[in-house]
Design a protein around this motif. Sequence first.
Motif, PDB file in Angstrom:
ATOM      1  N   GLY A 112       0.823  -1.194   0.000  1.00 41.71           N
ATOM      2  CA  GLY A 112       0.000   0.000   0.000  1.00 41.71           C
ATOM      3  C   GLY A 112       0.860   1.248   0.000  1.00 41.71           C
ATOM      4  N   PHE A 113       0.368   2.309  -0.627  1.00 41.68           N
ATOM      5  CA  PHE A 113       1.110   3.564  -0.750  1.00 41.68           C
ATOM      6  C   PHE A 113       0.277   4.740  -0.253  1.00 41.68           C
ATOM      7  N   TYR A 114       0.982   5.758   0.258  1.00 43.41           N
ATOM      8  CA  TYR A 114       0.375   7.050   0.528  1.00 43.41           C
ATOM      9  C   TYR A 114       0.605   7.892  -0.723  1.00 43.41           C
ATOM     10  N   ARG A 115      -0.390   7.912  -1.565  1.00 41.07           N
ATOM     11  CA  ARG A 115      -0.266   8.492  -2.900  1.00 41.07           C
ATOM     12  C   ARG A 115       0.207   9.958  -2.843  1.00 41.07           C
ATOM     13  N   GLY A 116       1.264  10.242  -3.602  1.00 42.45           N
ATOM     14  CA  GLY A 116       1.756  11.601  -3.743  1.00 42.45           C
ATOM     15  C   GLY A 116       2.592  12.121  -2.592  1.00 42.45           C
ATOM     16  N   SER A 117       3.054  11.242  -1.695  1.00 44.76           N
ATOM     17  CA  SER A 117       3.797  11.685  -0.508  1.00 44.76           C
ATOM     18  C   SER A 117       5.291  11.377  -0.618  1.00 44.76           C
ATOM     19  N   HIS A 118       5.843  11.474  -1.816  1.00 47.91           N
ATOM     20  CA  HIS A 118       7.228  11.068  -2.058  1.00 47.91           C
ATOM     21  C   HIS A 118       8.162  12.252  -2.318  1.00 47.91           C
ATOM     22  N   GLN A 119       7.817  13.433  -1.815  1.00 50.04           N
ATOM     23  CA  GLN A 119       8.645  14.609  -2.093  1.00 50.04           C
ATOM     24  C   GLN A 119       9.834  14.775  -1.153  1.00 50.04           C
ATOM     25  N   ARG A 120       9.771  14.145   0.016  1.00 47.61           N
ATOM     26  CA  ARG A 120      10.850  14.343   0.991  1.00 47.61           C
ATOM     27  C   ARG A 120      10.957  13.131   1.903  1.00 47.61           C
ATOM     28  N   LEU A 121      12.090  13.061   2.592  1.00 44.53           N
ATOM     29  CA  LEU A 121      12.285  12.014   3.593  1.00 44.53           C
ATOM     30  C   LEU A 121      11.587  12.459   4.870  1.00 44.53           C
ATOM     31  N   LEU A 122      10.612  11.695   5.308  1.00 40.50           N
ATOM     32  CA  LEU A 122       9.814  12.067   6.468  1.00 40.50           C
ATOM     33  C   LEU A 122      10.569  11.788   7.761  1.00 40.50           C
ATOM     34  N   PRO A 123      10.457  12.662   8.757  1.00 37.60           N
ATOM     35  CA  PRO A 123      11.183  12.452  10.021  1.00 37.60           C
ATOM     36  C   PRO A 123      10.569  11.327  10.836  1.00 37.60           C
ATOM     37  N   GLY A 124      11.384  10.694  11.625  1.00 39.30           N
ATOM     38  CA  GLY A 124      10.910   9.671  12.536  1.00 39.30           C
ATOM     39  C   GLY A 124      10.243  10.290  13.743  1.00 39.30           C
ATOM     40  N   PRO A 125       9.729   9.481  14.659  1.00 38.89           N
ATOM     41  CA  PRO A 125       9.077   9.995  15.871  1.00 38.89           C
ATOM     42  C   PRO A 125      10.084  10.689  16.780  1.00 38.89           C
ATOM     43  N   PRO A 126       9.620  11.511  17.721  1.00 45.15           N
ATOM     44  CA  PRO A 126      10.531  12.267  18.604  1.00 45.15           C
ATOM     45  C   PRO A 126      11.561  11.399  19.303  1.00 45.15           C
ATOM     46  N   GLU A 127      11.160  10.194  19.694  1.00 52.14           N
ATOM     47  CA  GLU A 127      12.110   9.327  20.405  1.00 52.14           C
ATOM     48  C   GLU A 127      13.139   8.689  19.478  1.00 52.14           C
ATOM     49  N   ASN A 128      12.905   8.749  18.157  1.00 49.79           N
ATOM     50  CA  ASN A 128      13.844   8.174  17.188  1.00 49.79           C
ATOM     51  C   ASN A 128      13.733   8.936  15.869  1.00 49.79           C
ATOM     52  N   PRO A 129      14.201  10.191  15.847  1.00 47.62           N
ATOM     53  CA  PRO A 129      14.031  11.027  14.656  1.00 47.62           C
ATOM     54  C   PRO A 129      14.719  10.495  13.404  1.00 47.62           C
ATOM     55  N   GLU A 130      15.682   9.613  13.579  1.00 47.83           N
ATOM     56  CA  GLU A 130      16.378   9.034  12.422  1.00 47.83           C
ATOM     57  C   GLU A 130      15.753   7.715  11.973  1.00 47.83           C
ATOM     58  N   GLY A 131      14.654   7.312  12.622  1.00 47.37           N
ATOM     59  CA  GLY A 131      14.009   6.056  12.289  1.00 47.37           C
ATOM     60  C   GLY A 131      12.878   6.229  11.294  1.00 47.37           C
ATOM     61  N   ASP A 132      12.109   5.157  11.099  1.00 50.24           N
ATOM     62  CA  ASP A 132      10.976   5.205  10.188  1.00 50.24           C
ATOM     63  C   ASP A 132       9.919   6.187  10.688  1.00 50.24           C
ATOM     64  N   PHE A 133       9.243   6.829   9.746  1.00 50.90           N
ATOM     65  CA  PHE A 133       8.275   7.867  10.089  1.00 50.90           C
ATOM     66  C   PHE A 133       7.039   7.298  10.782  1.00 50.90           C
ATOM     67  N   ASP A 134       6.336   8.173  11.484  1.00 55.25           N
ATOM     68  CA  ASP A 134       5.068   7.824  12.109  1.00 55.25           C
ATOM     69  C   ASP A 134       3.963   8.008  11.070  1.00 55.25           C
ATOM     70  N   PRO A 135       3.229   6.949  10.716  1.00 57.29           N
ATOM     71  CA  PRO A 135       2.185   7.068   9.693  1.00 57.29           C
ATOM     72  C   PRO A 135       1.107   8.092  10.046  1.00 57.29           C
ATOM     73  N   ALA A 136       0.992   8.461  11.318  1.00 55.80           N
ATOM     74  CA  ALA A 136      -0.041   9.411  11.727  1.00 55.80           C
ATOM     75  C   ALA A 136       0.157  10.781  11.093  1.00 55.80           C
ATOM     76  N   GLN A 137       1.366  11.064  10.607  1.00 57.70           N
ATOM     77  CA  GLN A 137       1.625  12.368   9.997  1.00 57.70           C
ATOM     78  C   GLN A 137       1.161  12.434   8.544  1.00 57.70           C
ATOM     79  N   LEU A 138       0.671  11.311   7.993  1.00 55.38           N
ATOM     80  CA  LEU A 138       0.188  11.281   6.615  1.00 55.38           C
ATOM     81  C   LEU A 138      -1.326  11.090   6.580  1.00 55.38           C
ATOM     82  N   ASP A 139      -1.916  11.506   5.476  1.00 56.80           N
ATOM     83  CA  ASP A 139      -3.367  11.442   5.298  1.00 56.80           C
ATOM     84  C   ASP A 139      -3.775  10.025   4.890  1.00 56.80           C
ATOM     85  N   PRO A 140      -4.517   9.302   5.737  1.00 59.05           N
ATOM     86  CA  PRO A 140      -4.893   7.925   5.396  1.00 59.05           C
ATOM     87  C   PRO A 140      -5.819   7.836   4.186  1.00 59.05           C
ATOM     88  N   SER A 141      -6.472   8.946   3.825  1.00 57.50           N
ATOM     89  CA  SER A 141      -7.360   8.908   2.664  1.00 57.50           C
ATOM     90  C   SER A 141      -6.587   8.778   1.357  1.00 57.50           C
TER      91      SER A 141
END
Length: 263
Positions: A155-184
């Motif tokens: 599954g993809f978050y359509r159109g969200s490929h413009q930048r490297l998304l930051p990780g959560p506060p406890e691990n900013p260099e890790g994988d991003f938190d999906p909550a920051q993207l629009d599930p629609s």
Amino acid sequence: MMAAAELAENTEQYWKNGYTVLRGLYSADEIAAFRAECDRLWSLDGLDDDLNLRTEFRRGPDGRFVFDRLDPVLDISPPLNGAATHPALMDALGTILGGSAEILKAKLIRKEPGVNGYAAHQDFLYWKWLDTDPDALCTVVVNLFPSDEQSGGIGFYRGSHQRLLPGPPENPEGDFDPAQLDPSTIEVPALDAGDVLVFHSLAPHFSGPNNSDRPRTVLLPSYCVTDEAGLYQRYYKREVVRRCKEMVGFERYFATLDSVESA
């Protein structure tokens, strides 16, 4: 060879959405041969060795570890190497990416029924060390069987490929938190056997569990537009060192040791 108008449409979709689907690159006979090759690979001696750096295991529906992937795979499989370097595929990638693509890495994944998927992530996070423009990097998914949301398709978050998304506060260099993207914007493309999914290195993606009654088997080569020779060898030389240093892929081995110690 794809028609120019169709490929132009695929190229527009890729840069707009972060992914596109190519159809008709492989014949039915070629797909049948790739399937037969996967069956052969899955029966090779030594693949179930806990210390085999080429293999990886995941938790199955009954809590036990199941064989999940071969990575790398092209060096032990001429047919799958042929799939990853197929002239029709390479021509299409050259048009989409705007330059000659070289293989960076390639793995074969077989997700058995009931096996979980993968959390949302961006491939480029793990490729920053290449010091390459993310626009030059992509991953291809060669579907050997039909794939959809039911079988744990990507599954993809359509159109969200413009930048490297930051990780959560406890691990900013890790994988991003999906909550920051629009599930629609989420889309799980429904694919037929032989369809080829191409996605940008910054495309946020994930997969769910395989809730179907059949394994989901895919070949995933990644590519880079570069003049550098030996990129594939460079990647896996570094990867072997990383896996040994971080004990990646040894989960089942450690679980076995733990059970022995507690007995």
